[in-house]
Motif scaffolding. Structure first.
Motif, PDB file in Angstrom:
ATOM      1  N   ASN A  77       8.932   4.513   0.042  1.00 41.22           N
ATOM      2  CA  ASN A  77       8.385   3.205   0.414  1.00 41.22           C
ATOM      3  C   ASN A  77       9.402   2.086   0.194  1.00 41.22           C
ATOM      4  OD1 ASN A  77       6.868   0.593  -0.267  1.00 41.22           O
ATOM      5  ND2 ASN A  77       5.230   1.825   0.644  1.00 41.22           N
ATOM      6  N   ASP A  94       0.834  -1.201   0.000  1.00 38.11           N
ATOM      7  CA  ASP A  94       0.000   0.000   0.000  1.00 38.11           C
ATOM      8  C   ASP A  94       0.874   1.259   0.000  1.00 38.11           C
ATOM      9  OD1 ASP A  94      -1.949   1.938   0.254  1.00 38.11           O
ATOM     10  OD2 ASP A  94      -2.961   0.975   1.945  1.00 38.11           O
ATOM     11  N   PRO A  95       1.534   1.545  -1.134  1.00 35.11           N
ATOM     12  CA  PRO A  95       2.428   2.705  -1.179  1.00 35.11           C
ATOM     13  C   PRO A  95       1.703   4.048  -1.046  1.00 35.11           C
ATOM     14  CG  PRO A  95       2.284   1.660  -3.344  1.00 35.11           C
ATOM     15  CD  PRO A  95       1.536   0.779  -2.372  1.00 35.11           C
ATOM     16  N   THR A  96       0.407   4.069  -1.255  1.00 29.50           N
ATOM     17  CA  THR A  96      -0.341   5.313  -1.055  1.00 29.50           C
ATOM     18  C   THR A  96      -0.453   5.616   0.435  1.00 29.50           C
ATOM     19  OG1 THR A  96      -1.576   4.928  -3.097  1.00 29.50           O
ATOM     20  CG2 THR A  96      -2.507   6.508  -1.518  1.00 29.50           C
ATOM     21  N   LYS A  97      -0.890   4.633   1.201  1.00 28.46           N
ATOM     22  CA  LYS A  97      -1.002   4.813   2.655  1.00 28.46           C
ATOM     23  C   LYS A  97       0.381   5.000   3.275  1.00 28.46           C
ATOM     24  CE  LYS A  97      -2.698   2.623   6.878  1.00 28.46           C
ATOM     25  NZ  LYS A  97      -3.439   1.492   7.442  1.00 28.46           N
ATOM     26  N   TYR A  98       1.314   4.155   2.868  1.00 30.72           N
ATOM     27  CA  TYR A  98       2.664   4.192   3.419  1.00 30.72           C
ATOM     28  C   TYR A  98       3.581   4.961   2.467  1.00 30.72           C
ATOM     29  CZ  TYR A  98       0.664   0.786   6.565  1.00 30.72           C
ATOM     30  OH  TYR A  98      -0.139   0.166   7.489  1.00 30.72           O
ATOM     31  N   SER A  99       3.308   6.242   2.381  1.00 26.13           N
ATOM     32  CA  SER A  99       4.033   7.132   1.476  1.00 26.13           C
ATOM     33  C   SER A  99       5.320   7.642   2.134  1.00 26.13           C
ATOM     34  CB  SER A  99       3.145   8.326   1.130  1.00 26.13           C
ATOM     35  OG  SER A  99       2.913   9.091   2.308  1.00 26.13           O
ATOM     36  N   GLU A 100       6.128   8.308   1.334  1.00 15.52           N
ATOM     37  CA  GLU A 100       7.356   8.912   1.863  1.00 15.52           C
ATOM     38  C   GLU A 100       7.042   9.911   2.971  1.00 15.52           C
ATOM     39  OE1 GLU A 100      11.362  11.289   0.373  1.00 15.52           O
ATOM     40  OE2 GLU A 100       9.941  10.542  -1.119  1.00 15.52           O
TER      41      GLU A 100
END
Length: 127
Positions: free
Chosen positions: A26, A13-19
């Motif tokens: 990520n 989930d790179p949107t939720k777990y963004s930079e």
């Protein structure tokens, strides 16, 4: 095992777990958490709490503060960690002195009042 679980969830989930959330890209974060010399904090504990479906209470021995992860999910069980400023250790309660380790209790039922009964007071005394 925990780092692999965390990395898989973060990568999925790179949107939720963004930079912005992780403090690094990520992909870099996933590589970082898989390094056996690294360990996180609140983000990782929240991921593990949701993954296992249990609240995680982390007690800091320096401040006696308790941070309760994902308490809003109202999970029916809780595990307790003791944090010494560098490392987390799971709290294990033995039913009697000298009991074999396999008798230790590490998961505690959350009661209707959202406490775990006398274990909370015993934990605070230990901390």
């Amino acid at each position: 095992m925990f780092p692999k679980v965390i990395a898989a969830i973060v990568a999925s989930d790179p949107t939720k777990y963004s930079e912005a959330f992780l403090g690094k890209p990520n992909e870099d974060y996933c590589a970082w958490i898989l390094d056996p010399e690294k360990w996180g904090g609140a983000i990782e504990l929240a991921i593990l709490a949701d993954y296992y479906g249990r609240e995680i209470a982390a007690y800091d021995i320096q401040t006696t503060q308790c941070d309760l992860c994902v308490q809003d999910r109202r999970y029916s069980e809780r595990v307790i960690l003791i944090y010494d400023g560098l490392h987390y250790d799971a709290l294990a309660m033995s039913p009697f002195e000298g009991a074999p380790e396999e008798f230790d209790q590490t998961i505690f039922a959350v009661q209707k009042d959202r406490t775990i009964g006398p274990v909370e007071g015993l934990t605070l005394n230990l901390v």
